[in-house]
Scaffold this active site. Sequence first.
Site, short mmCIF file in Angstrom:
data_model
loop_
_atom_site.label_atom_id
_atom_site.label_comp_id
_atom_site.label_asym_id
_atom_site.label_seq_id
_atom_site.Cartn_x
_atom_site.Cartn_y
_atom_site.Cartn_z
N LYS A 156 0.84 -1.21 0.00
CA LYS A 156 0.00 0.00 0.00
C LYS A 156 0.87 1.24 0.00
O LYS A 156 2.00 1.23 0.49
CB LYS A 156 -0.93 0.00 1.21
CG LYS A 156 -0.19 0.14 2.52
CD LYS A 156 -1.12 0.36 3.68
CE LYS A 156 -0.28 0.57 4.92
NZ LYS A 156 -0.84 0.12 6.14
N SER A 189 -16.41 13.04 4.50
CA SER A 189 -17.62 13.38 5.26
C SER A 189 -17.36 14.26 6.45
O SER A 189 -18.30 14.82 7.01
CB SER A 189 -18.30 12.10 5.71
OG SER A 189 -17.51 11.45 6.68
N HIS A 217 -21.18 9.42 0.87
CA HIS A 217 -21.83 10.68 1.27
C HIS A 217 -22.31 11.48 0.07
O HIS A 217 -22.54 12.69 0.18
CB HIS A 217 -20.89 11.50 2.16
CG HIS A 217 -20.75 10.88 3.50
ND1 HIS A 217 -21.64 11.11 4.52
CD2 HIS A 217 -19.87 9.97 3.97
CE1 HIS A 217 -21.30 10.39 5.58
NE2 HIS A 217 -20.22 9.69 5.27
N LYS A 248 -27.70 6.10 4.23
CA LYS A 248 -27.65 7.54 4.50
C LYS A 248 -28.75 8.22 3.67
O LYS A 248 -29.90 8.21 4.09
CB LYS A 248 -26.25 8.06 4.25
CG LYS A 248 -25.24 7.36 5.22
CD LYS A 248 -23.86 7.90 5.16
CE LYS A 248 -22.84 7.02 5.84
NZ LYS A 248 -22.91 6.97 7.30
N THR A 277 -21.78 -14.41 5.50
CA THR A 277 -22.67 -13.65 6.38
C THR A 277 -24.08 -13.64 5.79
O THR A 277 -24.24 -13.70 4.56
CB THR A 277 -22.12 -12.21 6.58
OG1 THR A 277 -22.89 -11.56 7.57
CG2 THR A 277 -22.14 -11.39 5.32
N1 PLP Z 1 -17.61 5.19 3.80
C1 PLP Z 1 -17.70 6.41 4.36
C2 PLP Z 1 -16.93 7.53 3.76
C3 PLP Z 1 -18.49 6.61 5.50
O1 PLP Z 1 -18.57 7.81 6.08
C4 PLP Z 1 -19.22 5.51 6.04
C5 PLP Z 1 -20.09 5.62 7.22
O2 PLP Z 1 -20.22 6.49 7.96
C6 PLP Z 1 -19.09 4.28 5.42
C7 PLP Z 1 -18.29 4.14 4.31
C8 PLP Z 1 -19.83 3.10 5.94
O3 PLP Z 1 -21.18 3.17 5.55
P1 PLP Z 1 -22.26 2.24 6.25
O4 PLP Z 1 -22.85 3.05 7.35
O5 PLP Z 1 -23.23 1.85 5.19
O6 PLP Z 1 -21.51 1.06 6.78
#
Ligand code: PLP
Length: 407
Positions: A156, A189, A217, A248, A277
């Site tokens: 990475k 976010s 987001h 969301k 799962t």
């Molecule tokens: N990716 C980002 C940038 C997030 O802010 C979040 C959740 O807050 C996620 C992924 C995960 O989303 P989920 O709530 O569907 O698991």
Amino acid sequence: MSYDDKLDQALARLHDEGRYRTFIDIERHKGHYPHATRTRPDGSRQSVTVWCGNDYLGMGQHPVVLSAMHEALDATGAGSGGTRNISGTTVYHKRLEAELADLHGKEAALLFTSAYIANDATLSTLPKLFPGLIIYSDALNHASMIEGVRRNGGAKRIFQHNDVEHLRELLAADDPAVPKIIAFESIYSMDGDFGPIQAICDLADEFNALTYIDEVHAVGMYGPRGAGVAERDRLMHRLDIINGTLAKAYGVMGGYIAASAKMCDAIRSYAPGFIFTTSLPPSVAAGAAASVAFLKTAPDLREAHQTQARILKMRLKGLGLPIIDHGSHIVPVMVGDPVHTKMLSDMLLEDHGIYVQPINFPTVPRGTERLRFTPSPVHGPREMDALVQAMDALWSHCALNRAEAVG
Ligand code: PLP
């Protein structure tokens, strides 16, 4: 050694730093969101307005979503009863995946129980499909991407946030023959800033890398049909894997990737986080599909959302509060200290019935603790006035700086 002592020490560390998290216990009322009832620790109840939810468009209470969920629940029962491979694939899951593939203009989509799992499962599986893969990951990527990259056992490289020159240097330093993928977000976010999608796609073309974008987001809220910022900027076709959430703006739950049929088939076949799962309940899949379909034709709701965000930012800036404004729907007010942030959040809640959770490390770097407001079309002028007046009073009461906004 006492196990209890170790737990006490771990929790005490969080209390000492002022970043021990407390749940605020709320009950939403269908049709009245963002209004909710809070139950205090002593059992007493308080009416509150939620200002930190990610149900950005109020779809969690939309009749179209609720009736699809009721119908599926009555038709099929509660759970799916299995993993996707063993009795847990239903017509509802297939319909939702088709809806999402269409949304993003991709051949296929693959559902996960959350976008966290979608990010973690996909990014941790990619090196199995592309031996020797190097992942180039933005420094401010969400914890779910970091976790997926960390666990995948491959190489990475972390590029400085949104820094395409740094990304270029890293790409140029690696063997051109080695497989590569660039992982980033369309909207970060916590600051509400946008990723440089076009510049990253250009670099990906130049260095023959794949692209992976988290539009969590942005889905539902940006683009003519709500497919996100890449749709708005007409760049969707240049992204190999698009990640999104149904929890969301779509107001339900679940996560997904959209990509080529072959990519989805390979991830489906290799990712433990997909295979081992139980799949989402059919009613959840039905509600999410209804929400995605509805928002494909709801540009007015997206516009109302943006308008609310613009008004709130303008009014908070007018008071001289230190907000970050990158032109997205997210409204962070910087406080810069975990204890003060918690105190402000507590006072807003107790004295004004305004619920905004403090945002602390590790969600944001230390020293950048903040309150993060998420205005929506269901926050009316009354709610907005109450918030602005409360913030004004609190800033004066606590003698906090009124600074220039950052943009
Ligand atoms: N990716 C980002 C940038 C997030 O802010 C979040 C959740 O807050 C996620 C992924 C995960 O989303 P989920 O709530 O569907 O698991």
